[in-house]
Enzyme design. Structure first.
Site, PDB file in Angstrom:
ATOM      1  N   ASP A  51      34.353  34.392  42.208  1.00 28.79           N
ATOM      2  CA  ASP A  51      35.587  34.708  41.491  1.00 28.79           C
ATOM      3  C   ASP A  51      35.618  36.168  41.063  1.00 28.79           C
ATOM      4  OD1 ASP A  51      36.067  32.021  41.711  1.00 28.79           O
ATOM      5  OD2 ASP A  51      36.207  31.634  39.557  1.00 28.79           O
ATOM      6  N   HIS A 193      30.222  35.048  40.503  1.00 31.90           N
ATOM      7  CA  HIS A 193      31.208  36.126  40.426  1.00 31.90           C
ATOM      8  C   HIS A 193      30.681  37.336  41.183  1.00 31.90           C
ATOM      9  CE1 HIS A 193      32.084  33.468  37.041  1.00 31.90           C
ATOM     10  NE2 HIS A 193      33.328  33.927  37.080  1.00 31.90           N
TER      11      HIS A 193
END
Length: 245
Positions: A51, A193
Site C-alpha cells: 500500500d 507498504h
C-alpha cells in the site's frame, strides 16, 4: 541455483493458472470442500501486497528485488503519487504485478459521502488508466474500512488482508519479517507498504524465507483464481480460503 528455482516456480504458476481456464482440464485437488469453502491447491501460494506507493527510491528497489526473485505482488496505489512515477506503474504491469486503487490521498472512506467516495476512487482510477490503459483496478480502502451500505457502490472486488505486521509502525525489517513468517499460511494476503525502506528490506527477506519453505508468490487475482474463487464486485476478500464477505 536461484535462477533454476525461479524458473520452476514460474512454470508451476503458469500450469496451475492454465488449469483454471474454463476450456482446460481442472487441476488435481483434494476432495471437494464443504459449501462456502474455497478449494485448496496442493502447492503453497500466498499474495504479497503493498500500500501507499508508488514512491521513487523504495518502490523501484522493491521491484528490482521481486524481479530478481521471480515473485509477483499486488500494489495498491495512492492517486496523488502517480504523477512523476509513471515509469514505476509501467514496470509493475510489464513485470507481471497487479495494480490496484488505494484512493487519491488515503482518506478514510468509512462515513464519508457517496460523492467523496466516488471522487477518491474515480480520480485514482483515471490516473492509473491514463498510464496503463483500460483494466479492472481492484480497490483496497484505506484502513480496510467501509460502511456496509458503501460496498454496493464499487465495481471491483475489495481487498483486505489476513497478515498485517504493522510495518508502518515497527519500521524494523527484522521484526516485520519475524512476524510475517510466524503468521503466514497458504492462501494468505500479506499487507506491507512500499513507502518505507525497512518494509522493502523485510519484503525481500520474507520472499527469500518463504520460498525456502516452498511458497510461491502470486498476485491477489491469481491467488483467488488458484483457489477456485470468482471475485465479486463490492465484496471483501481477506484471504483465499474463506470466501467473500
Amino acid at each position: 541455483m536461484r535462477a533454476g528455482k525461479q524458473a520452476l516456480a514460474a512454470f508451476a504458476v503458469f500450469v496451475l493458472l492454465l488449469c483454471c481456464r474454463t476450456d482446460a482440464p481442472g487441476p488435481v485437488l483434494p476432495a471437494s470442500p464443504a459449501a462456502g469453502q474455497a478449494e485448496i491447491p496442493a502447492a503453497k501460494y500466498v499474495a504479497l501486497t503493498f500500500d501507499d506507493g508508488p514512491r521513487a527510491g523504495t518502490t523501484d528497489r522493491l521491484l528490482d528485488g521481486l524481479r530478481e526473485r521471480g515473485a509477483s505482488a499486488t500494489f495498491f496505489l495512492i492517486g496523488e503519487q502517480i504523477a512523476g512515477n509513471e515509469d514505476l506503474l509501467r514496470r509493475m504491469r510489464d513485470e507481471g504485478h497487479q495494480v490496484g486503487n488505494h484512493t487519491w490521498d488515503h482518506v478514510m472512506l468509512c462515513g464519508v459521502s457517496t460523492e467523496e467516495v466516488q471522487r477518491e476512487i474515480g480520480r485514482t482510477d483515471a490516473a492509473i488508466r491514463s498510464v496503463l490503459g483500460e483494466g479492472s483496478y481492484w480497490v483496497r480502502p484505506p484502513y480496510g474500512l467501509l460502511n456496509e451500505d458503501q460496498k454496493s457502490g464499487f465495481q471491483t472486488p475489495l481487498i483486505h488482508w489476513s497478515v498485517d505486521p504493522e510495518d508502518w509502525k515497527l519500521r524494523s525489517a527484522q521484526k516485520v519479517t519475524a512476524l510475517v513468517l510466524r503468521q503466514t499460511k497458504p492462501g494468505d494476503i500479506i499487507l506491507l507498504h512500499d513507502f518505507y525502506d525497512p518494509s522493502v528490506d523485510a519484503a525481500l527477506a520474507i520472499v527469500d524465507a518463504l520460498e525456502e519453505r516452498g511458497y510461491l508468490f502470486v498476485t491477489v487475482e491469481e491467488l483467488l483464481a488458484l483457489y477456485g474463487e470468482e471475485p465479486q464486485a463490492g465484496r471483501f476478500y481477506t484471504d483465499a480460503r474463506t470466501g467473500p464477505r
